[in-house]
Design a protein around this motif. Structure first.
Motif, PDB file in Angstrom:
ATOM      1  N   PRO A  59       0.790  -1.249   0.026  1.00 14.73           N
ATOM      2  CA  PRO A  59      -0.171   0.060  -0.069  1.00 14.73           C
ATOM      3  C   PRO A  59       0.760   1.375   0.026  1.00 14.73           C
ATOM      4  O   PRO A  59       0.419   2.318  -0.732  1.00 14.73           O
ATOM      5  N   ALA A  60       2.060   1.128   0.538  1.00 14.46           N
ATOM      6  CA  ALA A  60       2.872   2.399   0.855  1.00 14.46           C
ATOM      7  C   ALA A  60       3.310   2.879  -0.749  1.00 14.46           C
ATOM      8  O   ALA A  60       3.300   4.137  -1.043  1.00 14.46           O
ATOM      9  N   LEU A  93       0.531   4.143  -2.827  1.00 18.34           N
ATOM     10  CA  LEU A  93       0.321   5.503  -2.558  1.00 18.34           C
ATOM     11  C   LEU A  93       1.098   6.477  -3.394  1.00 18.34           C
ATOM     12  O   LEU A  93       0.861   7.459  -3.721  1.00 18.34           O
ATOM     13  N   ILE A 125       0.533   6.479  -7.073  1.00 16.77           N
ATOM     14  CA  ILE A 125      -0.539   7.413  -7.352  1.00 16.77           C
ATOM     15  C   ILE A 125      -0.111   8.817  -7.676  1.00 16.77           C
ATOM     16  O   ILE A 125      -0.530   9.636  -8.572  1.00 16.77           O
ATOM     17  N   GLN A 126       0.735   9.067  -6.638  1.00 15.22           N
ATOM     18  CA  GLN A 126       1.455  10.546  -6.684  1.00 15.22           C
ATOM     19  C   GLN A 126       2.043  10.866  -8.058  1.00 15.22           C
ATOM     20  O   GLN A 126       2.068  11.993  -8.604  1.00 15.22           O
ATOM     21  N   ARG A 169       2.235  12.075   1.323  1.00 14.57           N
ATOM     22  CA  ARG A 169       2.178  10.780   0.894  1.00 14.57           C
ATOM     23  C   ARG A 169       3.149  10.079   1.246  1.00 14.57           C
ATOM     24  O   ARG A 169       3.043   9.133   1.722  1.00 14.57           O
ATOM     25  N   GLY A 218       2.376   9.374   4.952  1.00 19.32           N
ATOM     26  CA  GLY A 218       1.489   8.304   4.830  1.00 19.32           C
ATOM     27  C   GLY A 218       1.766   7.099   4.679  1.00 19.32           C
ATOM     28  O   GLY A 218       1.442   6.152   5.492  1.00 19.32           O
ATOM     29  N   ALA A 219       2.885   7.091   3.696  1.00 16.25           N
ATOM     30  CA  ALA A 219       3.497   5.440   3.762  1.00 16.25           C
ATOM     31  C   ALA A 219       4.160   5.134   4.739  1.00 16.25           C
ATOM     32  O   ALA A 219       4.184   3.737   5.018  1.00 16.25           O
ATOM     33  N   LEU A 275       1.671   3.860   7.445  1.00  9.28           N
ATOM     34  CA  LEU A 275       1.038   2.463   7.117  1.00  9.28           C
ATOM     35  C   LEU A 275       1.728   1.296   7.823  1.00  9.28           C
ATOM     36  O   LEU A 275       0.970   0.471   8.254  1.00  9.28           O
TER      37      LEU A 275
END
Lengths: 432, 53
Positions: free
Chosen positions: A119-120, A123, A126-127, A247, A250-251, A254
């Motif tokens: 997921p990291a 993420l 997507i950036q 982001r 956020g990574a 996680l």
């Protein structure tokens, strides 16, 4: 497995030294390659000087420097994580995305918690507007890691149904595990945050302002100053933070819930998450590098933090064998090959067998094997020893009881006459 | 541009090797938990012990 193969290969080529030196050297190489690839990752999202600043923070953080100069599988997992992060951000083809997934799978197989890389990195993909490759990356990582786990489960643990596999995969209880691992408690969150900070600087060495005096080691004051500097860097990063840097943050976050549940006590587990933490700083500090004075302050602070880690920890660990190895040598010199030491602590007893060929039995992880061990020693005409239980602190004894059920009274019952003394600690014979 | 980036990556990797290879630990302490010695002006450095946790 990789370390064993390299060690055996070197032995085949004539190497006769210890495995630990081979493993340490491998870790130094893995650590160096990891930071090279971390720089490549940051360079994709931050200006060059900021990318270098992020790399400096990552490379010289306490955990990274420590475990790149010692033996721990986390360093290799970190290298695979850096490689998959760089490849994910530079992916311009399905093959590259699949290769990034394979590298993530290798990181997962080295350190299971790297599963949160998936997921990291999605993420971060997507950036970079690489969403179309994120699916290929995820599929490759899940298939390679998943298939390997299924094969291991079937071959090694005789697990044949989906339900039993799910139970094995989601439970941290291999029979001999300690109660402190794999549980939820509110205070574990605060402990994990402390460990996160310890993975950057040697916080236990910091000295409270009220205790600073002429007698305090300068290295400890350096830790205080480095902490202040790191706090200021955090403020600078927060002032210029952007969606891109968030982001990375956020990574990093996680990984946190798993570490809180699994083992919040050890800074080691922040090795891989710190790849993203340093990425956050690289991105968020980028605007400050337009200002010469801000640049000087940021780089000066990072070099000071690195120097603090070196003078307090990395340098001394390299130059001096340390109190644990000295204690182990003294105890081993008083033991014979058939003897056994009962150990109610981790640390120096663990060196006895590897470095000196003298056996020890851990009362922490194998309390039920004591009688069997004593019987075996008796049959071999050896002697059993135990360090003075009175030397353990109340906190340690409470911890020992909580983890293994062994009490102060249990230890005292084992004690017989004094046998010898090492560095002020009396070692007793064990009562027959 | 790509060549320049890879050159930088190699330089950073070599710098990493210079940071790590010459300073391999003699203490073999894989927990790496640090604790301070009692205060003394003679001890700039601090000892390292294993954790109990």
């Amino acid at each position: 497995m990789i370390g064993y193969a390299v060690y055996r290969g070197l032995q085949f080529g004539g190497y006769s030294g210890r495995a630990i030196v081979v493993l340490q050297t491998m870790n130094a190489i893995c650590g160096a390659v990891g930071i090279g690839l971390a720089y490549l990752t940051y360079k994709r999202t931050a200006q060059t000087t900021a990318a270098l600043a992020g790399t400096l923070l990552f490379a010289c953080s306490f955990s990274n420097w420590l475990f790149s100069t010692d033996v721990a599988y986390i360093t290799m997992a970190g290298m695979f994580a850096s490689a998959s992060a760089a490849l994910t951000l530079y992916s311009r083809s399905p093959v590259a995305a699949a290769a990034a997934g394979l590298l993530t799978a290798l990181s997962i197989l080295t350190w299971q918690a790297s599963i949160f890389l998936i997921p990291a990195l999605v993420l971060l993909s997507i950036q970079m507007k690489h969403a179309k490759y994120a699916a290929i990356y995820t599929a490759a990582a899940v298939i390679v890691a998943g298939l390997t786990y299924i094969i291991v489960a079937a071959a090694r643990h005789d697990i044949t149904s989906v339900a039993s596999f799910a139970g094995w995969f989601t439970t941290y209880a291999e029979g001999g595990t300690l109660p402190m691992w794999g549980r939820w408690e509110a205070q574990r969150f605060h402990i994990a945050l402390g460990s996160a900070l310890k993975s950057i600087l040697p916080i236990p060495l910091a000295v409270p302002l009220s205790q600073i005096s002429l007698n305090v080691q300068l290295g400890r004051i350096a830790v205080d100053l480095a902490l202040v500097g790191f706090g200021l860097l955090g403020m600078l990063a927060a002032m210029k933070t952007s969606a891109r840097s968030l982001r990375f943050l956020g990574a990093y976050l996680l990984f946190l819930p798993f570490i809180v549940w699994w083992d919040p006590f050890d800074p080691k587990w922040f090795f891989v998450p710190n790849l993203f933490f340093a990425g956050f700083f690289a991105c968020a500090l980028t605007p400050w590098f337009r200002n010469r004075y801000a640049s000087l302050f940021i780089l000066g602070t990072l070099f000071f933090m690195a120097a603090t880690n070196f003078v307090t920890t990395i340098g001394p660990r390299h130059r001096d064998v340390g109190p644990d190895r000295r204690m182990a040598q003294c105890v081993a010199e008083n033991m014979r090959p058939n003897d056994l030491l009962l150990a109610a602590e981790w640390g120096w007893p663990d060196y006895l067998e590897y470095l000196h060929g003298r056996r020890s039995l851990s009362l922490i992880s194998h309390p039920s094997s004591v009688q069997e061990g004593l019987d075996e020693v008796s049959r071999a005409s050896g002697r059993a020893y135990i360090p003075n239980p009175a030397a353990h602190s109340d906190d340690h004894l409470a911890w020992l009881q909580s983890q293994s059920g062994v009490t102060r009274e249990d230890l005292n019952r084992l004690v017989d006459a004094p046998a010898f003394s090492c560095y002020g600690r009396t070692i007793f014979f064990v009562r027959n | 541009m790509v060549q320049k980036t890879w050159f930088q990556v190699i330089l950073v990797t070599l710098a990493g090797l210079a940071l790590y290879l010459p300073f391999l630990a003699s203490q073999y302490d894989t927990n790496g938990v640090v604790e301070p010695l009692p205060s003394s002006p003679d001890n700039f450095f601090t000892r390292i012990t294993c954790s109990t946790g």
